[in-house]
Design an enzyme around this catalytic site. Structure first.
Site, PDB file in Angstrom:
ATOM      1  N   ASN A  63       0.796  -1.063  -0.192  1.00 37.76           N
ATOM      2  CA  ASN A  63       0.105  -0.103   0.201  1.00 37.76           C
ATOM      3  C   ASN A  63       1.032   1.220  -0.016  1.00 37.76           C
ATOM      4  O   ASN A  63       2.094   1.162   0.518  1.00 37.76           O
ATOM      5  CB  ASN A  63      -1.011  -0.147   1.318  1.00 37.76           C
ATOM      6  CG  ASN A  63      -0.443  -0.094   2.539  1.00 37.76           C
ATOM      7  OD1 ASN A  63       0.460  -1.115   2.745  1.00 37.76           O
ATOM      8  ND2 ASN A  63      -0.957   0.666   3.382  1.00 37.76           N
ATOM      9  N   GLU A  65       0.555   5.229   0.615  1.00 46.31           N
ATOM     10  CA  GLU A  65      -0.342   6.323   1.145  1.00 46.31           C
ATOM     11  C   GLU A  65       0.002   7.718   0.576  1.00 46.31           C
ATOM     12  O   GLU A  65       1.239   7.840  -0.083  1.00 46.31           O
ATOM     13  CB  GLU A  65      -0.455   6.426   2.408  1.00 46.31           C
ATOM     14  CG  GLU A  65      -1.095   5.233   3.323  1.00 46.31           C
ATOM     15  CD  GLU A  65      -1.203   5.208   4.734  1.00 46.31           C
ATOM     16  OE1 GLU A  65      -1.848   4.419   5.248  1.00 46.31           O
ATOM     17  OE2 GLU A  65      -0.448   6.184   5.318  1.00 46.31           O
ATOM     18  N   CYS A  74      -4.059   0.942  -2.532  1.00 43.02           N
ATOM     19  CA  CYS A  74      -3.723  -0.493  -1.489  1.00 43.02           C
ATOM     20  C   CYS A  74      -3.167  -1.353  -2.144  1.00 43.02           C
ATOM     21  O   CYS A  74      -2.844  -1.304  -3.369  1.00 43.02           O
ATOM     22  CB  CYS A  74      -5.261  -1.354  -1.253  1.00 43.02           C
ATOM     23  SG  CYS A  74      -6.483  -0.069  -0.470  1.00 43.02           S
ATOM     24  N   GLU A  76      -3.140  -4.567  -2.606  1.00 47.89           N
ATOM     25  CA  GLU A  76      -3.802  -5.327  -3.734  1.00 47.89           C
ATOM     26  C   GLU A  76      -3.983  -4.845  -5.019  1.00 47.89           C
ATOM     27  O   GLU A  76      -3.910  -5.255  -5.965  1.00 47.89           O
ATOM     28  CB  GLU A  76      -5.186  -6.064  -3.189  1.00 47.89           C
ATOM     29  CG  GLU A  76      -5.106  -6.889  -2.149  1.00 47.89           C
ATOM     30  CD  GLU A  76      -5.423  -5.951  -0.563  1.00 47.89           C
ATOM     31  OE1 GLU A  76      -5.862  -6.416   0.438  1.00 47.89           O
ATOM     32  OE2 GLU A  76      -5.022  -4.737  -0.821  1.00 47.89           O
ATOM     33  N   CYS A 113     -10.059  -5.028   1.293  1.00 46.50           N
ATOM     34  CA  CYS A 113     -11.167  -3.890   1.619  1.00 46.50           C
ATOM     35  C   CYS A 113     -12.140  -4.194   0.298  1.00 46.50           C
ATOM     36  O   CYS A 113     -11.892  -4.864  -0.694  1.00 46.50           O
ATOM     37  CB  CYS A 113     -10.740  -2.534   1.420  1.00 46.50           C
ATOM     38  SG  CYS A 113      -9.968  -2.034  -0.088  1.00 46.50           S
ATOM     39  N   CYS A 116     -10.849  -3.180  -3.103  1.00 43.91           N
ATOM     40  CA  CYS A 116      -9.937  -4.138  -3.649  1.00 43.91           C
ATOM     41  C   CYS A 116     -10.544  -5.466  -4.017  1.00 43.91           C
ATOM     42  O   CYS A 116     -10.578  -6.021  -5.142  1.00 43.91           O
ATOM     43  CB  CYS A 116      -8.740  -4.380  -2.661  1.00 43.91           C
ATOM     44  SG  CYS A 116      -7.649  -3.338  -2.492  1.00 43.91           S
TER      45      CYS A 116
END
Length: 162
Positions: A63, A65, A74, A76, A113, A116
């Protein structure tokens, strides 16, 4: 009373990564390695993902940010979009995900999430074959579903756009 439909899914659980096949252990090891390279100055929550393609290539992502929160990505989706861009004709067989806080060790398996799940579902639908998903926290138990659509049974698809 309206009609109803019951939706259920099967989630397999392994006591720890050592109980998984050697192929999955290697995939999760790659996810752990990339998790430690995540850029997470705001959440302090690191995620790593490793994708096994049908040609044997392993693609990883962590990930990333950004101070403008929606601009981050993210692990994934970082991995799956790279796989799609670099290997557009290769099917994705398996994805391994690991997540944990920097200051708090997550020992519960952490699933992808919602965003994803939708992104992975798109690739599963496009390739017309399931993507097996393994997920864990920092260490400990590992959960597995045989298809991403098990985690997102009413997935949005291109069929709604036609």
């Amino acid at each position: 009373m309206p009609n109803s439909t019951k939706i259920s899914t099967t989630v397999f659980e392994f006591e720890d990564i050592a109980k998984c096949s050697s192929e999955i252990q290697e995939l999760m090891s790659r996810a752990v390695s990339i998790r430690d390279k995540a850029y997470t100055p705001y959440s302090q929550f690191q995620v790593g993902a490793a994708i096994l393609l049908e040609n044997g290539e392993i693609i990883t992502g962590s990930n990333q940010e950004n101070a403008s929160y929606p601009s981050g990505l993210c692990a994934e989706r970082t991995a799956i979009f790279y796989a799609g861009a670099q290997y557009p004709n290769q099917k994705i067989k398996t994805i391994a995900i690991t997540a944990s806080g920097i200051y708090k060790d997550n020992l519960e398996p952490v699933p992808p999430c919602g965003a994803c799940r939708q992104a992975i579902a798109e690739y599963e639908q496009k390739q017309k074959s399931p993507i097996v998903v393994y997920f864990m926290g920092k260490t400990g138990r590992v959960k597995m579903v045989e298809s991403l659509l098990s985690l997102l049974p009413l997935a949005f698809s291109e069929d709604y756009l036609k």
